[in-house]
Each structure stands twice: as structure tokens, then as C-alpha cells.
Design an enzyme around this catalytic site. Sequence first.
Site, PDB file in Angstrom:
ATOM      1  N   LYS A  51       0.902  -1.229   0.107  1.00  0.00           N
ATOM      2  CA  LYS A  51       0.154   0.122   0.000  1.00  0.00           C
ATOM      3  C   LYS A  51       0.787   1.304   0.028  1.00  0.00           C
ATOM      4  CE  LYS A  51      -0.963   1.128   4.912  1.00  0.00           C
ATOM      5  NZ  LYS A  51      -0.524   0.056   5.618  1.00  0.00           N
ATOM      6  N   HIS A 179       1.788  -3.701  15.054  1.00  0.00           N
ATOM      7  CA  HIS A 179       2.184  -2.680  14.128  1.00  0.00           C
ATOM      8  C   HIS A 179       2.198  -1.376  15.321  1.00  0.00           C
ATOM      9  CE1 HIS A 179       2.587   0.418  11.283  1.00  0.00           C
ATOM     10  NE2 HIS A 179       2.661  -0.351  10.220  1.00  0.00           N
ATOM     11  N   GLU A 254       6.612  -6.576   8.209  1.00  0.00           N
ATOM     12  CA  GLU A 254       5.608  -5.864   6.991  1.00  0.00           C
ATOM     13  C   GLU A 254       6.201  -4.324   6.677  1.00  0.00           C
ATOM     14  OE1 GLU A 254       1.906  -6.194   8.795  1.00  0.00           O
ATOM     15  OE2 GLU A 254       1.726  -8.365   8.701  1.00  0.00           O
TER      16      GLU A 254
HETATM   17  C1  LIG Z   1       0.234   0.117   6.373  1.00  0.00           C
HETATM   18  C2  LIG Z   1       0.832  -1.276   7.046  1.00  0.00           C
HETATM   19  C3  LIG Z   1       2.203  -1.728   6.889  1.00  0.00           C
HETATM   20  C4  LIG Z   1       3.216  -0.720   6.546  1.00  0.00           C
HETATM   21  O1  LIG Z   1       3.284   0.387   7.462  1.00  0.00           O
HETATM   22  P1  LIG Z   1       4.611   1.089   7.273  1.00  0.00           P
HETATM   23  O2  LIG Z   1       4.485   2.153   8.478  1.00  0.00           O
HETATM   24  O3  LIG Z   1       4.402   2.009   6.161  1.00  0.00           O
HETATM   25  O4  LIG Z   1       5.905   0.257   7.350  1.00  0.00           O
HETATM   26  C5  LIG Z   1       2.353  -3.098   7.593  1.00  0.00           C
HETATM   27  N1  LIG Z   1       1.426  -3.597   8.076  1.00  0.00           N
HETATM   28  C6  LIG Z   1       0.085  -3.347   8.100  1.00  0.00           C
HETATM   29  C7  LIG Z   1      -1.016  -4.438   8.669  1.00  0.00           C
HETATM   30  C8  LIG Z   1      -0.478  -2.096   7.477  1.00  0.00           C
HETATM   31  O5  LIG Z   1      -1.554  -1.714   7.574  1.00  0.00           O
END
Ligand SMILES: *Cc1c(COP(=O)(O)O)cnc(C)c1O
Length: 391
Positions: A51, A179, A254
Site C-alpha cells: 500500500k 504494528h 511488514e
Molecule cells: C500500512 C501497514 C504496514 C506498513 O506500514 P509502514 O509504516 O509503512 O511500514 C504494515 N502492516 C500493516 C498491517 C499495515 O496496515
Amino acid sequence: MKSFKLTKKQALVLANKYPTPFAVISTEQVEKNYRFLKDNMPRVRVFYAMKANPSPIIINKMTQLGASFDVASDGEIQTLTAMGITGENMIYANPIKTTSGLKAAAAAGVNKFTFDTKEEIYKMAAYVPRAKVLLRLRIKNAKALVNLNEKFGAEPQDAVQLLKTAQQQGLDPIGLAVHVGSQTLSTEPYHEAFSICHTIMDRAKGIGLSLSTLDIGGGLPVPAPDTCVNLESMVKDINKGLTQFPPDIEIWAEPGRYICGTVMNAVTRVIGKQTRAGIVCYYLDDGVYGTFSGVFFDHWEYELNSFKSGKLIPSTFFGPSCDSLDVVAKNYPSPDLQIDDIIVATDCGAYTSASATTFNGFAKAPLLHWEKERDAIAAEAKRSDTCEAVI
Ligand SMILES: *Cc1c(COP(=O)(O)O)cnc(C)c1O
């Protein structure tokens, strides 16, 4: 760590070849970012959160490097499937999934999912029976640039019960996911998250549920100059925290913005200039409805490089649309610029073109592959029998 930065000469050669605005992506920088992460966190299996920047230039490079992908919708699953990426190399990491997303996942053979509610367990059991599932936990981190924990994550005290319910519904609860929040500059929330996960893993074991996976999510920052972050010590410290998990626990991550933030430069041009209420105002051919969409969607301030010298005057930079909200930067110290001058915005790979629109009829800035352009320019220089390479 260094970012990809076009030189003045390189930017001018490209701007003579292609109409502005456009953006340039360096896959050598993608590789550097990926390898740096793998070198400092060797245990981590990387799922690139597409994304942040779904350009095929980045996705193809990440595939070549052996990365997997974090997807959040039917559209992202279908995009990757069309590029030959199998469901085995995807994690559907959106805790709340649409029916069309679940159907697309089933069709593509996606077998890894995150969830944070009981309701989601029943949805997954219906559409992707026997799937491997990770419980996303809520982690408090008020300091993140984008705090995701107001929207997602189960409370730690509900964790074991949710994992058990998932198992009773025929799913395979394999682990935990967190996260810490996007563009997190401290490692504290990671350590806090690890300690919570450790406790839950122990408790789960107590009821005969052995968890094999910890997904540490995204959040690693774009090491842009003004963040003053020492990425190396940060990543090493996170890696140290991971040693409390035995080697048979798989670690997944991720990263989104960390992978793509420093790989792209936007090239835009001054198309208008006037002084309003004593402030010098420039009008650019790309704006917040385009590549600079991160001004709104990512709370980001961009570095605007005109390669010009001279007295720096606090100036306003507008985008090209007829909307007054279209402000790329205010009070930005800039030398005096003229119509047609080029501006290069560096470190703008994350949450920029991904959330660009065609509002007011302005096309999205096309994305060029730097290494291809560089080679083409060099070949052309050779053909035209110039001894001196252009770049
Ligand atoms: C957006 C998102 C990410 C990526 O986050 P960054 O801060 O850009 O590294 C990873 N995992 C999930 C579930 C997300 O929603």
C-alpha cells in the site's frame, strides 16, 4: 543511510526527455534498503506492505530479492497474482476483511491472515477454512506519525481466548502480529510489544496452544534527513529484542515506507509565480492531489530541491489545481525561482503516488525506472559519438 537522489544534471536530462511532472524510482536503492534490513535482522521474513507504493517497478524488484507481500484488499491480491506472485507469498494483513477480499484470497491461495475480533474468525472460517491466522494486538504508541492502534488490535487480555476460538472454528492460530505505528522513531514500543507477545505466547502454551510466529508489522521510518534517526542502531536494537524469542519462532515483518520512502524522487516544474500579501508564491505542476498527497494522507513535509543558490526566502508552493487546499509547502526557504525551473522532491516514495488522484483532470505523474533511464541515456550518448557520457 543514504537516499536515492538525482543530481541536477540527471534531473535536467530527464526533464528534457519527458514532460513534467514525473517521478523516478531507483531499484538499486530498493535493494540497498532490503539488504540492510536482512543484514541487521537476519531472522526476519519480509512482507512488503504494497500500500505504501504499489509500483510494479518496486514489486518486481522485491520479488527478485525474494520478498513476500502484505496485502489488504482484493485489488492488491489481484495485482500481485497478475504479476505471477503466488498466494503463498502473501499475508492478508488487514484485520477487517471484505467479502470480495476473502473471495480473492481463497481464489489466489492466500493462506496467512491477521484478525483482531471474534466476528472476523467466523468470516475467515467461512471463506478460507483452515487458514493460518495471526492475532493482531493493540500496542499503545502515541508517538507514531500515524497511529494505527486506535483502529486495530485486540486487547492483550482477550488474546488467548480469541486464539482458542479461532482454533475451535477450524482455523490454525499460528501467531501474533503487531504494528507499532507508522514512522516510529523510537524502539521503545517494539520492546513493549515484544514483552506483551512473550507473555501471551507463554499463556497460550499453558492451554496447549503452541504459537510459531511473531509478525512485527511495519512502522520502520523513512530515514529522511530531518528525522535525525539512526536507523542502524534502531534496527539492531529491535533485533536484540527479538532474541528473547527462541530460534524456532519465525519472525515476520511488514515494512512499507521504510522500503520505498527513499527510493523515489518527484520531478516537478514551476508553472506560475506571484507575490501575494508580501509572500512569494510558486505554482507547481504537481500537488497534493498528485504525488504530494502525503501532505494530507501522511502528514509529510517534503524536501524541495531547486538546485539553485541565492538568498533563501520563506515561500509558498502551490499545486496546479484550482483548490486552495492544494498547498505543497508553506514558509519553505527557497532561492528565487523562475517559470520552468525544475524542482526535485527526494525521499517521496511512500504514501505519495499511492494515494494520488486525478482531481481536476491532472493526470498522475508517471513513474520511471531510474536504472533503465540511466542506461538508455548512456547508450544514447555513446551512439551520438560523444566521448563524455551525459550522466
Ligand atoms: C500500512 C501497514 C504496514 C506498513 O506500514 P509502514 O509504516 O509503512 O511500514 C504494515 N502492516 C500493516 C498491517 C499495515 O496496515
